[in-house]
Design a protein around this motif. Sequence first.
Motif, PDB file in Angstrom:
ATOM      1  N   SER A  64      -8.398 -18.256   5.977  1.00 15.97           N
ATOM      2  CA  SER A  64      -7.990 -17.981   7.354  1.00 15.97           C
ATOM      3  C   SER A  64      -7.453 -16.557   7.478  1.00 15.97           C
ATOM      4  CB  SER A  64      -6.916 -18.987   7.777  1.00 15.97           C
ATOM      5  OG  SER A  64      -6.424 -18.690   9.068  1.00 15.97           O
ATOM      6  N   LEU A  65      -6.689 -16.104   6.488  1.00 13.29           N
ATOM      7  CA  LEU A  65      -6.175 -14.730   6.515  1.00 13.29           C
ATOM      8  C   LEU A  65      -7.315 -13.724   6.401  1.00 13.29           C
ATOM      9  CD1 LEU A  65      -3.014 -15.170   4.256  1.00 13.29           C
ATOM     10  CD2 LEU A  65      -3.102 -14.963   6.752  1.00 13.29           C
ATOM     11  N   LEU A  70      -6.518 -10.047   7.921  1.00 17.25           N
ATOM     12  CA  LEU A  70      -5.233  -9.728   7.308  1.00 17.25           C
ATOM     13  C   LEU A  70      -5.386  -9.567   5.799  1.00 17.25           C
ATOM     14  CD1 LEU A  70      -2.842 -12.105   9.287  1.00 17.25           C
ATOM     15  CD2 LEU A  70      -3.430  -9.715   9.741  1.00 17.25           C
ATOM     16  N   LEU A  71      -6.468 -10.070   5.267  1.00 11.84           N
ATOM     17  CA  LEU A  71      -6.856  -9.864   3.876  1.00 11.84           C
ATOM     18  C   LEU A  71      -8.311  -9.449   3.840  1.00 11.84           C
ATOM     19  CD1 LEU A  71      -5.336 -12.918   1.916  1.00 11.84           C
ATOM     20  CD2 LEU A  71      -4.532 -10.547   1.880  1.00 11.84           C
ATOM     21  N   ASP A  72      -8.629  -8.505   2.975  1.00 12.00           N
ATOM     22  CA  ASP A  72     -10.016  -8.128   2.780  1.00 12.00           C
ATOM     23  C   ASP A  72     -10.686  -9.175   1.893  1.00 12.00           C
ATOM     24  OD1 ASP A  72      -9.689  -5.792   4.244  1.00 12.00           O
ATOM     25  OD2 ASP A  72      -9.047  -4.665   2.465  1.00 12.00           O
ATOM     26  N   ALA A 111      -0.886 -10.789   1.175  1.00  8.62           N
ATOM     27  CA  ALA A 111      -0.599 -11.290   2.519  1.00  8.62           C
ATOM     28  C   ALA A 111       0.845 -11.052   2.911  1.00  8.62           C
ATOM     29  CB  ALA A 111      -0.912 -12.790   2.585  1.00  8.62           C
ATOM     30  N   SER A 112       1.741 -10.980   1.927  1.00  6.00           N
ATOM     31  CA  SER A 112       3.162 -10.760   2.226  1.00  6.00           C
ATOM     32  C   SER A 112       3.408  -9.395   2.846  1.00  6.00           C
ATOM     33  CB  SER A 112       3.990 -10.911   0.951  1.00  6.00           C
ATOM     34  OG  SER A 112       3.903 -12.232   0.446  1.00  6.00           O
ATOM     35  N   VAL A 113       2.484  -8.461   2.659  1.00  2.01           N
ATOM     36  CA  VAL A 113       2.664  -7.120   3.235  1.00  2.01           C
ATOM     37  C   VAL A 113       2.619  -7.186   4.750  1.00  2.01           C
ATOM     38  CG1 VAL A 113       1.670  -4.813   3.386  1.00  2.01           C
ATOM     39  CG2 VAL A 113       1.692  -6.028   1.196  1.00  2.01           C
ATOM     40  N   SER A 114       1.668  -7.946   5.296  1.00  2.23           N
ATOM     41  CA  SER A 114       1.551  -8.047   6.752  1.00  2.23           C
ATOM     42  C   SER A 114       2.300  -9.244   7.320  1.00  2.23           C
ATOM     43  CB  SER A 114       0.074  -8.141   7.160  1.00  2.23           C
ATOM     44  OG  SER A 114      -0.548  -9.234   6.507  1.00  2.23           O
ATOM     45  N   LEU A 115       2.741 -10.150   6.454  1.00  5.07           N
ATOM     46  CA  LEU A 115       3.502 -11.324   6.893  1.00  5.07           C
ATOM     47  C   LEU A 115       4.778 -11.438   6.054  1.00  5.07           C
ATOM     48  CD1 LEU A 115       0.490 -13.779   7.122  1.00  5.07           C
ATOM     49  CD2 LEU A 115       1.746 -12.845   9.080  1.00  5.07           C
ATOM     50  N   PRO A 116       5.664 -10.451   6.138  1.00  3.79           N
ATOM     51  CA  PRO A 116       6.838 -10.433   5.254  1.00  3.79           C
ATOM     52  C   PRO A 116       7.791 -11.601   5.479  1.00  3.79           C
ATOM     53  CG  PRO A 116       7.029  -8.746   6.953  1.00  3.79           C
ATOM     54  CD  PRO A 116       5.644  -9.285   7.053  1.00  3.79           C
ATOM     55  N   ASP A 117       7.839 -12.141   6.702  1.00  8.94           N
ATOM     56  CA  ASP A 117       8.740 -13.254   6.982  1.00  8.94           C
ATOM     57  C   ASP A 117       8.312 -14.535   6.263  1.00  8.94           C
ATOM     58  OD1 ASP A 117      10.180 -11.592   8.618  1.00  8.94           O
ATOM     59  OD2 ASP A 117       9.219 -12.274  10.479  1.00  8.94           O
ATOM     60  N   THR A 139       1.473 -22.713  10.377  1.00  8.28           N
ATOM     61  CA  THR A 139       2.422 -21.679  10.792  1.00  8.28           C
ATOM     62  C   THR A 139       1.792 -20.300  10.734  1.00  8.28           C
ATOM     63  OG1 THR A 139       4.293 -23.009  10.006  1.00  8.28           O
ATOM     64  CG2 THR A 139       4.672 -20.641  10.308  1.00  8.28           C
ATOM     65  N   LEU A 140       1.104 -20.014   9.625  1.00  6.98           N
ATOM     66  CA  LEU A 140       0.475 -18.693   9.486  1.00  6.98           C
ATOM     67  C   LEU A 140      -0.632 -18.495  10.505  1.00  6.98           C
ATOM     68  CD1 LEU A 140       0.211 -18.295   5.604  1.00  6.98           C
ATOM     69  CD2 LEU A 140       1.933 -17.355   7.152  1.00  6.98           C
ATOM     70  N   ASP A 141      -1.274 -19.560  10.930  1.00  7.41           N
ATOM     71  CA  ASP A 141      -2.355 -19.445  11.902  1.00  7.41           C
ATOM     72  C   ASP A 141      -1.833 -18.953  13.247  1.00  7.41           C
ATOM     73  OD1 ASP A 141      -5.147 -19.750  12.348  1.00  7.41           O
ATOM     74  OD2 ASP A 141      -4.728 -21.504  13.593  1.00  7.41           O
ATOM     75  N   ARG A 142      -0.536 -19.184  13.496  1.00  2.00           N
ATOM     76  CA  ARG A 142       0.058 -18.737  14.759  1.00  2.00           C
ATOM     77  C   ARG A 142       0.950 -17.507  14.578  1.00  2.00           C
ATOM     78  NH1 ARG A 142       1.054 -24.376  14.841  1.00  2.00           N
ATOM     79  NH2 ARG A 142       3.226 -23.953  14.256  1.00  2.00           N
ATOM     80  N   ALA A 143       1.174 -17.106  13.326  1.00  6.95           N
ATOM     81  CA  ALA A 143       2.100 -16.000  13.075  1.00  6.95           C
ATOM     82  C   ALA A 143       1.487 -14.661  13.476  1.00  6.95           C
ATOM     83  CB  ALA A 143       2.489 -15.985  11.608  1.00  6.95           C
ATOM     84  N   LYS A 144       2.336 -13.780  13.991  1.00  2.27           N
ATOM     85  CA  LYS A 144       1.901 -12.437  14.322  1.00  2.27           C
ATOM     86  C   LYS A 144       2.156 -11.516  13.152  1.00  2.27           C
ATOM     87  CE  LYS A 144       2.639 -12.838  19.307  1.00  2.27           C
ATOM     88  NZ  LYS A 144       3.316 -12.281  20.520  1.00  2.27           N
ATOM     89  N   PRO A 145       1.144 -10.816  12.695  1.00  7.34           N
ATOM     90  CA  PRO A 145       1.323  -9.952  11.513  1.00  7.34           C
ATOM     91  C   PRO A 145       2.098  -8.699  11.875  1.00  7.34           C
ATOM     92  CG  PRO A 145      -0.881  -9.680  12.404  1.00  7.34           C
ATOM     93  CD  PRO A 145      -0.245 -10.774  13.210  1.00  7.34           C
ATOM     94  N   LEU A 146       2.689  -8.122  10.848  1.00  9.48           N
ATOM     95  CA  LEU A 146       3.352  -6.832  10.978  1.00  9.48           C
ATOM     96  C   LEU A 146       2.284  -5.768  10.817  1.00  9.48           C
ATOM     97  CD1 LEU A 146       5.944  -5.081  11.128  1.00  9.48           C
ATOM     98  CD2 LEU A 146       6.051  -5.257   8.637  1.00  9.48           C
ATOM     99  N   LEU A 147       2.027  -5.045  11.907  1.00  8.67           N
ATOM    100  CA  LEU A 147       0.971  -4.051  11.861  1.00  8.67           C
ATOM    101  C   LEU A 147       1.482  -2.829  11.140  1.00  8.67           C
ATOM    102  CD1 LEU A 147      -0.423  -4.369  15.518  1.00  8.67           C
ATOM    103  CD2 LEU A 147      -1.268  -5.438  13.404  1.00  8.67           C
ATOM    104  N   THR A 148       0.735  -2.389  10.156  1.00 12.65           N
ATOM    105  CA  THR A 148       1.102  -1.194   9.411  1.00 12.65           C
ATOM    106  C   THR A 148       0.001  -0.180   9.548  1.00 12.65           C
ATOM    107  OG1 THR A 148       0.077  -2.076   7.396  1.00 12.65           O
ATOM    108  CG2 THR A 148       2.420  -2.533   7.735  1.00 12.65           C
ATOM    109  N   GLY A 149       0.361   1.056   9.543  1.00 15.93           N
ATOM    110  CA  GLY A 149      -0.629   2.104   9.671  1.00 15.93           C
ATOM    111  C   GLY A 149       0.062   3.454   9.760  1.00 15.93           C
ATOM    112  N   PRO A 150      -0.702   4.503   9.916  1.00 12.27           N
ATOM    113  CA  PRO A 150      -0.096   5.825  10.005  1.00 12.27           C
ATOM    114  C   PRO A 150       0.731   5.973  11.250  1.00 12.27           C
ATOM    115  CG  PRO A 150      -2.434   5.918  10.508  1.00 12.27           C
ATOM    116  CD  PRO A 150      -2.183   4.557  10.019  1.00 12.27           C
ATOM    117  N   SER A 151       1.915   6.536  11.108  1.00 19.55           N
ATOM    118  CA  SER A 151       2.793   6.730  12.280  1.00 19.55           C
ATOM    119  C   SER A 151       2.221   7.771  13.203  1.00 19.55           C
ATOM    120  CB  SER A 151       4.198   7.146  11.810  1.00 19.55           C
ATOM    121  OG  SER A 151       4.117   8.337  11.048  1.00 19.55           O
ATOM    122  N   ALA A 152       2.562   7.600  14.524  1.00 17.46           N
ATOM    123  CA  ALA A 152       2.020   8.517  15.508  1.00 17.46           C
ATOM    124  C   ALA A 152       2.675   9.876  15.368  1.00 17.46           C
ATOM    125  CB  ALA A 152       2.275   7.963  16.900  1.00 17.46           C
TER     126      ALA A 152
END
Length: 226
Positions: A149-150, A155-157, A171-177, A213-226
């Motif tokens: 599902s991830l 959320l995972l390659d 997966a913990s990187v984008s779903l740290p909670d 729970t993970l199916d409804r969880a919102k990931p922490l978006l990471t990327g280059p800062s603006a």
Amino acid sequence: MMSTGGLINRAAALLPGAETPPVTTPRGPAREAAERELSEPAYHENDPSLLDRALRELLTWLDELLRSASGVTPGGGFGLLTVIVLVVLVAALLWWRLGSPRRTATSTGTLFDDGPRSAADHRAAADAHAAAARWTEAVQERMRAVVRSLEERTLLDPRPGRTADEAAAEASVSLPDHAAELRAAARAFDDVTYGGRTADADTYARLRTLDLTLDRAKPLLTGPSA
């Protein structure tokens, strides 16, 4: 001049059959000769084998041990027998309660061992195993559903050969909670797949809850800062 008695004694010593003085052999050479004689195989054909001697020594040691133990155990031999029976019963109870000794689980195998299937396919398989109380297979399929599902949510390659531990860490990187729950799920998968453990309904329920729970969880978006 030799007397008549002396002549008679000397003549008697020269007669055939007359007694001769005994031959005296030194003690050392006599002992060596006896040892050489007794070392001949003919004298040892009926000797017990090395295994027989070892078994006899072991039985003698056990007998002495039991005698000593019965001497200090209240009730003597009956008391010792009672203690042995209690020890056996406690060991059997622990074996029944905890199961056989298990290996330490190590995640050395891949998470997916067959062709690609969707998360829905893995969930359906997990539910079917759970309905039949095949909890080990149910836990395995539910963990695969979590990872698939991830991957479907990007959320995972998708990566062949990924282990459960690797999937949980990535997966913990984008779903740290949910990092702790992901690690626990990976550990449960490893325990039943590689550690020889048997899953139960509670383990499966935790995996199922995490999946939903993970199916409804919102990931922490990471990327280059603006």
